[in-house]
Design an enzyme around this catalytic site. Structure first.
Site, PDB file in Angstrom:
ATOM      1  N   ASP A 192      30.371  -5.888 -28.327  1.00  0.00           N
ATOM      2  CA  ASP A 192      29.698  -5.234 -27.077  1.00  0.00           C
ATOM      3  C   ASP A 192      30.268  -3.670 -27.089  1.00  0.00           C
ATOM      4  O   ASP A 192      31.268  -3.415 -27.669  1.00  0.00           O
ATOM      5  CB  ASP A 192      30.319  -5.916 -25.950  1.00  0.00           C
ATOM      6  CG  ASP A 192      29.952  -5.189 -24.654  1.00  0.00           C
ATOM      7  OD1 ASP A 192      28.673  -5.085 -24.188  1.00  0.00           O
ATOM      8  OD2 ASP A 192      30.881  -5.076 -23.950  1.00  0.00           O
ATOM      9  N   LYS A 193      29.542  -2.788 -26.191  1.00  0.00           N
ATOM     10  CA  LYS A 193      30.077  -1.362 -26.369  1.00  0.00           C
ATOM     11  C   LYS A 193      31.088  -1.130 -25.271  1.00  0.00           C
ATOM     12  O   LYS A 193      32.102  -0.936 -25.309  1.00  0.00           O
ATOM     13  CB  LYS A 193      28.943  -0.521 -26.456  1.00  0.00           C
ATOM     14  CG  LYS A 193      29.415   0.956 -26.793  1.00  0.00           C
ATOM     15  CD  LYS A 193      28.238   2.032 -26.504  1.00  0.00           C
ATOM     16  CE  LYS A 193      27.746   2.112 -25.093  1.00  0.00           C
ATOM     17  NZ  LYS A 193      28.424   2.952 -24.344  1.00  0.00           N
ATOM     18  N   THR A 194      30.573  -1.060 -24.232  1.00  0.00           N
ATOM     19  CA  THR A 194      31.240  -0.518 -22.885  1.00  0.00           C
ATOM     20  C   THR A 194      32.234  -1.404 -22.528  1.00  0.00           C
ATOM     21  O   THR A 194      32.043  -2.781 -22.197  1.00  0.00           O
ATOM     22  CB  THR A 194      30.146  -0.280 -21.835  1.00  0.00           C
ATOM     23  OG1 THR A 194      29.150   0.402 -22.361  1.00  0.00           O
ATOM     24  CG2 THR A 194      30.908   0.829 -20.713  1.00  0.00           C
ATOM     25  N   ARG A 360      27.624   8.727 -21.903  1.00  0.00           N
ATOM     26  CA  ARG A 360      26.843   7.476 -21.282  1.00  0.00           C
ATOM     27  C   ARG A 360      26.040   8.454 -20.152  1.00  0.00           C
ATOM     28  O   ARG A 360      26.706   9.010 -19.229  1.00  0.00           O
ATOM     29  CB  ARG A 360      28.111   6.732 -20.742  1.00  0.00           C
ATOM     30  CG  ARG A 360      27.357   5.344 -20.119  1.00  0.00           C
ATOM     31  CD  ARG A 360      28.486   4.543 -19.861  1.00  0.00           C
ATOM     32  NE  ARG A 360      28.443   3.546 -18.853  1.00  0.00           N
ATOM     33  CZ  ARG A 360      27.855   2.485 -19.132  1.00  0.00           C
ATOM     34  NH1 ARG A 360      27.206   2.162 -20.318  1.00  0.00           N
ATOM     35  NH2 ARG A 360      27.482   1.378 -18.131  1.00  0.00           N
ATOM     36  N   ASP A 554      33.308  -8.112 -23.252  1.00  0.00           N
ATOM     37  CA  ASP A 554      34.290  -8.051 -22.221  1.00  0.00           C
ATOM     38  C   ASP A 554      34.018  -9.071 -21.036  1.00  0.00           C
ATOM     39  O   ASP A 554      34.429  -8.691 -19.673  1.00  0.00           O
ATOM     40  CB  ASP A 554      34.590  -6.574 -21.500  1.00  0.00           C
ATOM     41  CG  ASP A 554      33.300  -5.831 -20.849  1.00  0.00           C
ATOM     42  OD1 ASP A 554      32.203  -6.665 -21.367  1.00  0.00           O
ATOM     43  OD2 ASP A 554      33.156  -4.774 -20.544  1.00  0.00           O
ATOM     44  N   GLY A 555      33.115  -9.834 -21.369  1.00  0.00           N
ATOM     45  CA  GLY A 555      32.963 -10.878 -20.326  1.00  0.00           C
ATOM     46  C   GLY A 555      31.691 -10.738 -19.040  1.00  0.00           C
ATOM     47  O   GLY A 555      30.915 -11.565 -19.066  1.00  0.00           O
TER      48      GLY A 555
HETATM   49  N1  LIG Z   1      26.457   1.313 -11.674  1.00  0.00           N
HETATM   50  C1  LIG Z   1      25.193   1.408 -12.413  1.00  0.00           C
HETATM   51  N2  LIG Z   1      24.302   1.883 -11.492  1.00  0.00           N
HETATM   52  C2  LIG Z   1      23.025   2.338 -12.155  1.00  0.00           C
HETATM   53  N3  LIG Z   1      22.987   2.059 -13.429  1.00  0.00           N
HETATM   54  C3  LIG Z   1      23.961   1.556 -14.119  1.00  0.00           C
HETATM   55  C4  LIG Z   1      25.017   1.287 -13.656  1.00  0.00           C
HETATM   56  N4  LIG Z   1      25.931   0.703 -14.540  1.00  0.00           N
HETATM   57  C5  LIG Z   1      25.139   0.617 -15.780  1.00  0.00           C
HETATM   58  N5  LIG Z   1      23.894   1.220 -15.389  1.00  0.00           N
HETATM   59  C6  LIG Z   1      22.844   1.408 -16.636  1.00  0.00           C
HETATM   60  O1  LIG Z   1      22.383   0.097 -16.816  1.00  0.00           O
HETATM   61  C7  LIG Z   1      22.426   0.045 -18.313  1.00  0.00           C
HETATM   62  C8  LIG Z   1      22.840  -1.272 -18.804  1.00  0.00           C
HETATM   63  O2  LIG Z   1      24.191  -1.635 -18.525  1.00  0.00           O
HETATM   64  P1  LIG Z   1      25.163  -2.866 -18.815  1.00  0.00           P
HETATM   65  O3  LIG Z   1      26.132  -3.117 -18.161  1.00  0.00           O
HETATM   66  O4  LIG Z   1      23.976  -4.110 -19.161  1.00  0.00           O
HETATM   67  O5  LIG Z   1      25.601  -2.543 -20.158  1.00  0.00           O
HETATM   68  P2  LIG Z   1      26.424  -1.260 -20.603  1.00  0.00           P
HETATM   69  O6  LIG Z   1      27.573  -1.330 -19.735  1.00  0.00           O
HETATM   70  O7  LIG Z   1      25.568  -0.157 -20.708  1.00  0.00           O
HETATM   71  O8  LIG Z   1      26.579  -1.851 -22.139  1.00  0.00           O
HETATM   72  P3  LIG Z   1      27.609  -3.044 -22.657  1.00  0.00           P
HETATM   73  O9  LIG Z   1      26.307  -3.917 -22.837  1.00  0.00           O
HETATM   74  O10 LIG Z   1      27.989  -2.562 -24.211  1.00  0.00           O
HETATM   75  O11 LIG Z   1      28.747  -3.645 -21.707  1.00  0.00           O
HETATM   76  C9  LIG Z   1      23.634   1.154 -18.738  1.00  0.00           C
HETATM   77  O12 LIG Z   1      23.445   1.477 -19.908  1.00  0.00           O
HETATM   78  C10 LIG Z   1      23.173   2.162 -17.763  1.00  0.00           C
HETATM   79  O13 LIG Z   1      22.156   2.963 -18.156  1.00  0.00           O
END
Ligand SMILES: Nc1ncnc2c1ncn2[C@@H]1O[C@H](COP(=O)(O)OP(=O)(O)OP(=O)(O)O)[C@@H](O)[C@H]1O
Length: 824
Positions: A192-194, A360, A554-555
Site C-alpha cells: 500500500d502507499k499512504t 499528494r 496499514d489496515g
Molecule cells: N480526508 C480526505 N478528504 C477528501 N479526500 C481524501 C481524503 N483522504 C484521501 N482523499 C482522497 O481519496 C483518495 C483515496 O484515498 P484512500 O484512503 O483510499 O487511499 P490513499 O490514502 O490515497 O492511498 P493508500 O491506498 O496507499 O493508502 C486519495 O488519494 C485522495 O485523493
C-alpha cells in the site's frame, strides 16, 4: 454487540481498534427519507460514515436541533458484525493452500501405506511362532514406527521458535504460526502507499487556486487567501474534524488543511444547542475579528469514503443565509463532478507537475444551493455533489518512510516482485515508486489508459513514462506484442518493461480485454486509484496467476487485501489487523524483510525436519524388520534411548536454529516436498542407511542386536547432521554450539557403549556385545564408511538440485531462439 446505522444526531467515534486510524471519526445521520425502513436505503460501502461499528468507542454524541434524541438502528449482531468478521477470520482462518503442507499429507499417506503392508506381513509372519494377540502387537509396533506420532508436534515446534524470534527481534506478532512457512515461499509483495511506504504525517505544501476556469499562481500560505472567498471557507469547513476534550481531532490531511487557514472551529454545547438552528454540527469563523461576517455553519456532512475518494459538507453563510456545498477529494473525481467549461484545460498538466514530484494532491470545489434547508436535508449525496465550480488544488508533501529503498533493493536482489497498490493518484504513485526504488532506474514504464471510458471497446492507449517526461505513444501493436511475449511466463520482476494503470482501467481490461489480464498481472508494478475491494481482488488474481503473495498495508483500506494474501503484514495494531497473519509494531517496512527471512528459515527447517522424521522412521523400520526376521527386537531401554535420547533431542535441535540474518538471496527455498531435490536426498539417504544396517547385521552374526542398535543409533545422529540446512536461509551449523555439542556427546556415548560399556549399563540396555574386538572394529569401520558416504552423497545431491532441469533447459533454448529471431 451490534453494528448500527445512525438515524438522528452525530457521533464522534474512536474506530482505532477496527481500522487502525488513531483519530476519531465523525458519524452523521443517514439523512434520507424513509431511512432503514425501505429497501435500497442503506449501502454498506457508501454509508460507512453513518455506521457505528461493534467494538468501536463513541467518544461523543450530539443531537441535532429539534430532531430528537440521538438514535441508531441495529443492523447486524454477533458474528455478522464487522468485528465478528475479524473474530471469525482469527478463529477460522482460510485454509492455507500451501504446497509443502499438501505434499507432507501425501507423504504421510505413503508412509501409512507402507505401514499397512508391513503390518499385514508381520502379523502373518509372527503367527508362525506367536499367538494372534502377540502377532498383532508386533504389527502395531511397526505402525507407530513407520508413521511417527511425533511428526505434527515436531513440525509445530519449528514454527513456534520462528514466531517467538519474530516477536523478540523484530516486534512482529504472528497470529498463525503456519503462515510463517507460507511466508518463506513469497515471490511477490504488494505494498500500500499512504501510511505504508510513506509517513502517516503530511505537510501542506500550498494551494493552487482556480478562478474563472484559469489556474492561478500557487499560494504557499493559505491563510493569505481572502476570508470572504469560497476557497477560504472551503479550506475551513470541508473536513470531518471535531473537538474532543478541547482538542481538534480528525484525519491528519484535514487537520493540516484546516490549521493552514487560520480559522476557528466551534461546536454547539449541549446546553446552548437551541441557538444553532438550522442545526449546525460546527460553526467556523476567521480568527481575525474583522472578518466575522464570513462566519459559516456546517449543516450537513457527507463523510469521506475510500470507494468514492471524496467528502463534502453543506454550509450556511450566517450573514446572508445562503447554503453552499463544498466537496474535496481525488482531483479526477472532483473535476468529473464540475461543470466542464469551468475546469481549466491545463489542469491535467498542473496536476502532473505536482503528482510527478510525489505530492499528494486533493481538489476542492463548491456549488451554491438555491433550495431551502428542509429540502437540502433530505437531498441525496449524488444530487448535491455535481455541477460544481472548481476552487483549486491542495498540495501536500508526504515523505517516504526511512529505509524503503533498502527494502526494495533487497527484495529485487532476491528476485521478489514488488507491486504498489494504492488508492492515490497514478502519477503520485509512480513518483513514490521511483523514489523508493520500487521502479528501478533501468526499467521502462508503460502507462495503460483507455481512450474513452464512456464507450465500451474503446482502444487501450499505452503511454510511455520515462522519468518525468510523458511521451505519449498511441495504441501500438508492438507494445501489446511485447506485453504478450513478456507475459508468457511468470515474471520474476527482473524484466525491463513494467506497466502502470488505474483501478478504472484495470476493471475495464478485465471485462473488455481479458486476454491481456495475465500479461498485466505479470508486468504490472503500479496499480493506482484502487478501491479496497479492487485491492483484495488484485491479490487474489495474482495468486491465481501462481504467485505466492505478501501484502503490506496499514489496515485502514487494506484489510480485505491483507486477509486475502498468503501472508498479510499489517503495519497497524488495530483489531482489523487480526485478519492478517503478521502485525508489525514498529510500523516500518523493514518488517517485510524480517517476515521473509524468518519464513524462509522456517520453511528450510520444516523441510529438514520432515525429511529427518520420515528418514528416522523408515530407518527404524528397517532395523526392526531385520531384527524381526531373527525373531528378535530392541530392548525397552534401547527403544527409549533411540526415541527419547536421540530422535526427540535431535528433532528439537533441528527446529530451533535461527535464520541467516544476511541479505535475502536469489533462490527461495524449495516449497515442494515431492520435488526432485528433497525426494532424491531422502531416498538416497534411506538407501545408504539400509545398506549399512544390513552390512552390520551380517558382519556380526552372533551379536545382531548389538550391530543394529549401535549402527542405527549413529545413523539417527548422522541423519540430523546431513539434513541440517544452514546457509543461505539459516545460520550455519558452526554457530549452533548446542547441536555440535550434542552430536559429539551422542557419538562419544556410542563409542563408549561399543567398546567399554560398564556391566550395569550393558545389562540395562540388554546389549550383547561381541567378544572379539575385531568384530567391534568391523562395526566401527562400517559406521565410519556410513558417515563418509552419507555426507559426501548429500553434498553431491545438493549441488545437483541447483542445476537447471531439462524443462529449464527447454525454456532457456526457447528464450535464445526468440532473441535470435528478434535480431534478424
Ligand atoms: N480526508 C480526505 N478528504 C477528501 N479526500 C481524501 C481524503 N483522504 C484521501 N482523499 C482522497 O481519496 C483518495 C483515496 O484515498 P484512500 O484512503 O483510499 O487511499 P490513499 O490514502 O490515497 O492511498 P493508500 O491506498 O496507499 O493508502 C486519495 O488519494 C485522495 O485523493
Amino acid at each position: 454487540m451490534c453494528d448500527a446505522v445512525l438515524i438522528h444526531g452525530t457521533c464522534i467515534v474512536d474506530e482505532s481498534t477496527l481500522t487502525g486510524e488513531s483519530v476519531p471519526v465523525t458519524k452523521t445521520a443517514i439523512w434520507r427519507e424513509g431511512a432503514v425502513v425501505g429497501e435500497d436505503i442503506y449501502d454498506e460501502r457508501v454509508d460507512s460514515g453513518s455506521t457505528l461499528y461493534c467494538g468501536t468507542k463513541v467518544v461523543q454524541s450530539r443531537k441535532n436541533g429539534r430532531e430528537g434524541e440521538v438514535l441508531a438502528v441495529c443492523i447486524r449482531t454477533g458474528f455478522a458484525t464487522t468485528k465478528g468478521a475479524v473474530v471469525r477470520a482469527v478463529l477460522y482462518p482460510p485454509p492455507l493452500d500451501f504446497k509443502f503442507e499438501k505434499d507432507s499429507y501425501k507423504f504421510v499417506a505413503c508412509l501409512a501405506a507402507v505401514a499397512s503392508i508391513a503390518f499385514v506381513y508381520t502379523v502373518y509372519d509372527k503367527l508362525r511362532k506367536h499367538t494372534l494377540i502377540h502377532a498383532i502387537f508386533y504389527g502395531l509396533d511397526l505402525i507407530t514406527i513407520v508413521v511417527p506420532p511425533a511428526l505434527p508436534a515436531a513440525m509445530t515446534v519449528g514454527s513456534m521458535h520462528a514466531q517467538a524470534r519474530l516477536k523478540r527481534r523484530s516486534a512482529v506478532f504472528c497470529l498463525s504460526p503456519r503462515a510463517i512457512n507460507v511466508a518463506g515461499g513469497i515471490d511477490c509483495v504488494c505494498f500500500d502507499k499512504t501510511g505504508t511506504l510513506t509517513e502517516d504525517t503530511l505537510d501542506l505544501w500550498g494551494v493552487v487556486p482556480i478562478e474563472n476556469g484559469q489556474i492561478c499562481q500557487p499560494t504557499r500560505d493559505p491563510s493569505t487567501v481572502p476570508c470572504d472567498s469560497h476557497l477560504s471557507a472551503a479550506l475551513a469547513s470541508c473536513h470531518s474534524l471535531t473537538i474532543v476534550k478541547g482538542e481538534l481531532v480528525g484525519d491528519p490531511l484535514d487537520l493540516k488543511m484546516f490549521r493552514s487557514n487560520d480559522w476557528i472551529l466551534e461546536e454547539p454545547q449541549m446546553d446552548n444547542e437551541s441557538q444553532f438552528d438550522p442545526p449546525f454540527t460546527s460553526v467556523l469563523r476567521p480568527r481575525r475579528q474583522a472578518e466575522l461576517r464570513t462566519t459559516v455553519g456546517v449543516v450537513k456532512q457527507l463523510p469521506f469514503s475510500s470507494d468514492l475518494s471524496r467528502m463534502s459538507v453543506v454550509c450556511q453563510n450566517l450573514t446572508d443565509g445562503k447554503f453552499t456545498v463544498y466537496c474535496k477529494g481525488a482531483p479526477e473525481i472532483i473535476f468529473s463532478l464540475c461543470q466542464p467549461q469551468l475546469v481549466p484545460r491545463d489542469c491535467e498538466v498542473t496536476l502532473q507537475h505536482y503528482t510527478q514530484k510525489g505530492y499528494r494532491v486533493i481538489a476542492i470545489a463548491y456549488r451554491e444551493l438555491e433550495a431551502p434547508w428542509f429540502e437540502i436535508k433530505t437531498t441525496k449525496r449524488e444530487d448535491l455533489e455535481w455541477n460544481l465550480n472548481p476552487l483549486g488544488l491542495i498540495v501536500f508533501e508526504n515523505p517516504l518512510k526511512p529505509g524503503c529503498s533498502e527494502v526494495m533493493r533487497e527484495l529485487h536482489n532476491a528476485n521478489i516482485r514488488t507491486i504498489m497498490v494504492t488508492g492515490d493518484n497514478l502519477q503520485t504513485a509512480l513518483s513514490v515508486a521511483r523514489n523508493c526504488e520500487m521502479i528501478q532506474a533501468d526499467k521502462s514504464i508503460q502507462e495503460i489508459r483507455i481512450s474513452s471510458l464512456a464507450c465500451a471497446h474503446s482502444p487501450l492507449t499505452f503511454t510511455s513514462v520515462t522519468g518525468i517526461d510523458i511521451n505519449p505513444v498511441n495504441f501500438n501493436e508492438k507494445i501489446v506484442e511485447n506485453l504478450r511475449i513478456e507475459g508468457e511466463e511468470k515474471s520474476t520482476g527482473t524484466d525491463r518493461m513494467c506497466v502502470a494503470l488505474t483501478g478504472e482501467t484495470w476493471s475495464y481490461i478485465k471485462i473488455n480485454a481479458p486476454e491481456l489480464v495475465s500479461n498485466i498481472l505479470n508486468q504490472g508494478i503500479v496499480f493506482a486509484r484502487m478501491s479496497p475491494g479492487q485491492k483484495q481482488q488484485l491479490v487474489q488474481d495474482l495468486q491465481a496467476q501462481g504467485f505466492c503473495v505478501g501484502m503490506v498495508g496499514d489496515g485502514a483500506n487494506d484489510c480485505g487485501a491483507l486477509g486475502a494474501a498468503n501472508a498479510g503484514i499489517s503495519l497497524s495494531d488495530a483489531e482489523a489487523s487480526a485478519a492478517s497473519a503478521f502485525t508489525a509494531r514498529t510500523r516500518g517496512v523493514h518488517a517485510v524483510l524480517a517476515v521473509l527471512k524468518e519464513g524462509r528459515a522456517a520453511l528450510t527447517t520444516s523441510f529438514g525436519l520432515f525429511k529427518y522424521m520420515a528418514a528416522y522412521s523408515l530407518t527404524e523400520f528397517t532395523s526392526v524388520m531385520l531384527l524381526y526376521s531373527q525373531d528378535s527386537n530392541f530392548s525397552d531401554l534401547q527403544y527409549l534411548y533411540i526415541d527419547l535420547g536421540l530422535i526427540t533431542v535431535f528433532a528439537y535441535l533441528l527446529s530451533h536454529g535461527p535464520p541467516s540474518y544476511g541479505a535475502l538471496v536469489k533462490n527461495a527455498p524449495e516449497t515442494s516436498l515431492l520435488s526432485r531435490g528433497p525426494l532424491l536426498s531422502l531416498l538416497v539417504q534411506l538407501g545408504i542407511m539400509g545398506v549399512f544396517q544390513m552390512a552390520a547385521f551380517y558382519a556380526v552374526p552372533h551379536s545382531r542386536n548389538y550391530g543394529i542398535f549401535v549402527i542405527s543409533s549413529v545413523q539417527y545422529v548422522l541423519l540430523a547432521f546431513v539434513f541440517f540446512h544452514g546457509p543461505p536461509h539459516r545460520a550455519p551449523m558452526s554457530q549452533d554450539w548446542l547441536f555440535i555439542g550434542t552430536t559429539i556427546l551422542a557419538l562419544l556415548f556410542m563409542l563408549y557403549l561399543m567398546f567399554f560399556p560398564a556391566d550395569v549399563i550393558e545389562k540395562l540396555f540388554d546389549l550383547k556385545s561381541p567378544d572379539k574386538v575385531k568384530d567391534r572394529l568391523l562395526v566401527l569401520f562400517l559406521i565410519l564408511a556410513n558417515i563418509f558416504s552419507a555426507i559426501v552423497i548429500e553434498q553431491i545431491l545438493r549441488i545437483y538440485a541447483t542445476l537447471p532441469r531439462w524443462t529449464d533447459w527447454h525454456l532457456l533454448a526457447q528464450r535464445f531462439y526468440r532473441i535470435c529471431q528478434s535480431h534478424r
